[in-house]
Design an enzyme around this catalytic site. Structure first.
Site, PDB file in Angstrom:
ATOM      1  CG  ASP A  66      20.928  56.261 -49.081  1.00  0.00           C
ATOM      2  OD1 ASP A  66      20.278  57.018 -49.825  1.00  0.00           O
ATOM      3  OD2 ASP A  66      20.544  55.124 -48.761  1.00  0.00           O
ATOM      4  CE  LYS A 110      17.909  51.495 -50.821  1.00  0.00           C
ATOM      5  NZ  LYS A 110      18.048  52.558 -49.814  1.00  0.00           N
TER       6      LYS A 110
HETATM    7  P1  NAP Z   1      15.853  49.520 -40.749  1.00  0.00           P
HETATM    8  O1  NAP Z   1      17.115  48.979 -41.296  1.00  0.00           O
HETATM    9  O2  NAP Z   1      14.641  48.662 -40.721  1.00  0.00           O
HETATM   10  O3  NAP Z   1      16.169  50.035 -39.245  1.00  0.00           O
HETATM   11  C1  NAP Z   1      15.136  50.451 -38.417  1.00  0.00           C
HETATM   12  C2  NAP Z   1      15.704  51.114 -37.148  1.00  0.00           C
HETATM   13  O4  NAP Z   1      14.585  51.649 -36.410  1.00  0.00           O
HETATM   14  C3  NAP Z   1      16.437  50.190 -36.202  1.00  0.00           C
HETATM   15  O5  NAP Z   1      17.396  50.918 -35.474  1.00  0.00           O
HETATM   16  C4  NAP Z   1      15.299  49.727 -35.271  1.00  0.00           C
HETATM   17  O6  NAP Z   1      15.746  49.325 -33.982  1.00  0.00           O
HETATM   18  C5  NAP Z   1      14.512  51.009 -35.142  1.00  0.00           C
HETATM   19  N1  NAP Z   1      13.106  50.787 -34.788  1.00  0.00           N
HETATM   20  C6  NAP Z   1      12.138  50.311 -35.600  1.00  0.00           C
HETATM   21  N2  NAP Z   1      10.958  50.272 -34.932  1.00  0.00           N
HETATM   22  C7  NAP Z   1      11.216  50.712 -33.673  1.00  0.00           C
HETATM   23  C8  NAP Z   1      10.407  50.894 -32.521  1.00  0.00           C
HETATM   24  N3  NAP Z   1       9.099  50.628 -32.509  1.00  0.00           N
HETATM   25  N4  NAP Z   1      10.987  51.372 -31.393  1.00  0.00           N
HETATM   26  C9  NAP Z   1      12.315  51.671 -31.379  1.00  0.00           C
HETATM   27  N5  NAP Z   1      13.133  51.508 -32.448  1.00  0.00           N
HETATM   28  C10 NAP Z   1      12.586  51.034 -33.585  1.00  0.00           C
HETATM   29  O7  NAP Z   1      15.407  50.829 -41.526  1.00  0.00           O
HETATM   30  P2  NAP Z   1      16.354  51.852 -42.328  1.00  0.00           P
HETATM   31  O8  NAP Z   1      16.483  51.397 -43.727  1.00  0.00           O
HETATM   32  O9  NAP Z   1      17.579  52.090 -41.536  1.00  0.00           O
HETATM   33  O10 NAP Z   1      15.433  53.162 -42.395  1.00  0.00           O
HETATM   34  C11 NAP Z   1      15.124  53.904 -41.208  1.00  0.00           C
HETATM   35  C12 NAP Z   1      14.315  55.135 -41.577  1.00  0.00           C
HETATM   36  O11 NAP Z   1      15.118  56.017 -42.365  1.00  0.00           O
HETATM   37  C13 NAP Z   1      13.066  54.851 -42.417  1.00  0.00           C
HETATM   38  O12 NAP Z   1      12.019  55.644 -41.903  1.00  0.00           O
HETATM   39  C14 NAP Z   1      13.431  55.331 -43.810  1.00  0.00           C
HETATM   40  O13 NAP Z   1      12.318  55.808 -44.529  1.00  0.00           O
HETATM   41  C15 NAP Z   1      14.383  56.476 -43.490  1.00  0.00           C
HETATM   42  N6  NAP Z   1      15.326  56.753 -44.586  1.00  0.00           N
HETATM   43  C16 NAP Z   1      15.338  58.015 -45.122  1.00  0.00           C
HETATM   44  C17 NAP Z   1      16.219  58.293 -46.145  1.00  0.00           C
HETATM   45  C18 NAP Z   1      16.223  59.669 -46.760  1.00  0.00           C
HETATM   46  O14 NAP Z   1      16.681  59.806 -47.895  1.00  0.00           O
HETATM   47  N7  NAP Z   1      15.781  60.698 -46.059  1.00  0.00           N
HETATM   48  C19 NAP Z   1      17.116  57.320 -46.635  1.00  0.00           C
HETATM   49  C20 NAP Z   1      17.092  56.041 -46.051  1.00  0.00           C
HETATM   50  C21 NAP Z   1      16.173  55.775 -45.026  1.00  0.00           C
HETATM   51  P3  NAP Z   1      16.126  47.797 -33.633  1.00  0.00           P
HETATM   52  O15 NAP Z   1      17.540  47.580 -34.125  1.00  0.00           O
HETATM   53  O16 NAP Z   1      15.996  47.743 -32.155  1.00  0.00           O
HETATM   54  O17 NAP Z   1      15.121  46.938 -34.362  1.00  0.00           O
END
Ligand code: NAP
Length: 276
Positions: A102, A66
Site C-alpha cells: 500500500d 490483513k
Molecule cells: P480504518 O482503519 O477503519 O480507519 C478509519 C479512519 O476514519 C479513522 O481515522 C477514523 O477515526 C476515521 N473515521 C471513520 N468514520 C469517521 C467519522 N464519521 N468521522 C470522523 N472520522 C471518521 O480504515 P482504513 O483501513 O484506514 O481505510 C480508510 C479509508 O481508506 C477507506 O475509505 C478505504 O477504502 C481507503 N483506502 C484506500 C486505499 C487505496 O488503495 N486507495 C487503500 C487502503 C484504504 P477514529 O480513529 O476517530 O475512529
C-alpha cells in the site's frame, strides 16, 4: 504450466483486483490466472496449507485477513510489520512471505499524478489515523518529509500512531487544521470521510498555501468532496484510484515475472466500475 494468483477475503465479491490483474495478464499474453477466493476466518489456516503445497505463486489479502495472516506467514518484511498489515503474499519453495504494497501504491500514485511532489516538501497533514494512515506515514517518512501532523477525530488514535511509528509525527484533533494548514505543502486524507460523498466539516482548505497538493486515498467517489473543494480553490489534486492500481504492481511482478504499467486504459476500465 499456468501460474496462479488470488485475492482472498470474506466477503470478496467487491474486489477490483481480479479486473486489474486480469487486464495485465491479457495485455502481456501471460499463461496465468488471478481469482477471487472467499476464505472465511476459520478456513485461513487450511488455505495456507494449500499455499505451501505450491498451488499458487501468491496473491493478495484483503479484509478481514490483513492482520491475521501475520501469524501464518513464514516471513514478513519489516515495513509490513510497522504498517501492521500484510496485503501481498509471495510463495517460494513452499514458504509464504508477507509484505505490504500500500505504501508503494501511495507513492507511485503521487509520483505519476504530481511528479516532484516531495521535492522540498517541509510539512504535511495526514487526516485520519486508521490502518491506511500507517502505510501513508511510512511512505512520507521514506521521502524525508520534515514534519507530518496527524489529525484525527479520536486524538488518542493519532497519538498512538505517532508514538508507534518511528518518524517526525505529531498528533492533533481536526481543529488544529486552522493553525497547521497555512504551512502544509501536502494534505492527505486517509480517513473514511469522503466515502459515498461524506465530507469534513469546518476544514478550511483556503488556508493552505496556493502551491499545496491535496490527495485523497478514498476513491468512491473518485472526486471526493475534499478533492472537489481543493479543485474549486485551484489547488493541485490527485485522486485515490491510482493508489489501488499502483499497489498491485509489485505483486503482479513477483508472481508473473513482468512489471506491468498503470496505463490510462487500465484506469478507465476500473473507473467504469466506480460510483461517480
Ligand atoms: P480504518 O482503519 O477503519 O480507519 C478509519 C479512519 O476514519 C479513522 O481515522 C477514523 O477515526 C476515521 N473515521 C471513520 N468514520 C469517521 C467519522 N464519521 N468521522 C470522523 N472520522 C471518521 O480504515 P482504513 O483501513 O484506514 O481505510 C480508510 C479509508 O481508506 C477507506 O475509505 C478505504 O477504502 C481507503 N483506502 C484506500 C486505499 C487505496 O488503495 N486507495 C487503500 C487502503 C484504504 P477514529 O480513529 O476517530 O475512529
Amino acid at each position: 504450466m499456468t501460474t496462479k494468483a488470488f485475492v482472498i477475503g470474506h466477503p470478496i465479491n467487491h474486489s477490483r483486483s481480479p479486473l486489474i490483474h486480469g487486464t495485465w495478464l491479457t495485455e502481456h499474453g501471460i499463461d496465468g490466472s488471478y481469482e477471487a477466493i472467499d476464505v472465511a476466518p476459520a478456513e485461513l489456516l487450511a488455505f495456507f496449507e494449500r499455499l505451501r503445497g505450491g498451488e499458487f505463486a501468491g496473491g493478495n489479502v484483503t479484509i478481514p485477513h490483513k492482520e491475521a495472516v501475520f501469524a501464518l506467514c513464514d516471513s514478513v518484511d519489516p515495513l509490513a510489520k510497522t504498517i501492521g498489515a500484510v496485503n501481498t503474499l509471495v510463495v517460494r519453495d513452499g514458504k509464504v512471505h508477507g509484505t505490504n504494497t500500500d505504501y508503494l501504491g501511495f507513492l507511485g500514485n503521487l509520483d505519476a499524478g504530481a511528479p516532484g511532489w516531495a521535492d522540498s516538501l517541509d510539512e504535511a497533514i495526514v487526516l485520519g489515523a486508521g490502518g491506511a494512515a500507517r502505510a501513508v506515514l511510512v511512505a512520507l517518512r521514506s521521502r524525508g518529509v520534515r514534519q507530518v501532523h496527524i489529525l484525527n477525530r479520536t486524538v488518542a488514535n493519532a497519538a498512538q500512531l505517532a508514538s508507534h511509528i518511528d518518524g517526525p509525527f505529531s498528533a492533533h484533533g481536526y481543529e488544529a487544521f486552522a493553525e497547521l494548514g497555512p504551512k502544509a505543502g501536502l494534505v492527505v486524507n486517509t480517513s473514511s470521510i469522503g466515502m459515498h460523498g461524506t465530507r469534513f466539516e469546518g476544514l478550511d482548505l483556503g488556508l493552505l498555501p496556493k502551491t499545496a497538493l491535496v490527495t485523497d486515498i478514498v476513491y468512491t467517489p473518485q472526486v471526493t468532496p475534499l478533492l472537489a473543494d481543493a479543485k474549486a480553490l485551484a489547488l493541485r489534486t490527485v485522486d485515490g484510484l491510482g493508489m489501488l492500481l499502483h499497489q498491485a504492481v509489485p505483486g503482479f511482478e513477483a508472481w508473473f515475472g513482468t512489471r506491468p504499467l498503470v496505463t490510462p486504459a487500465l484506469r478507465a476500465r476500473i473507473e467504469a466500475t466506480l460510483e461517480h
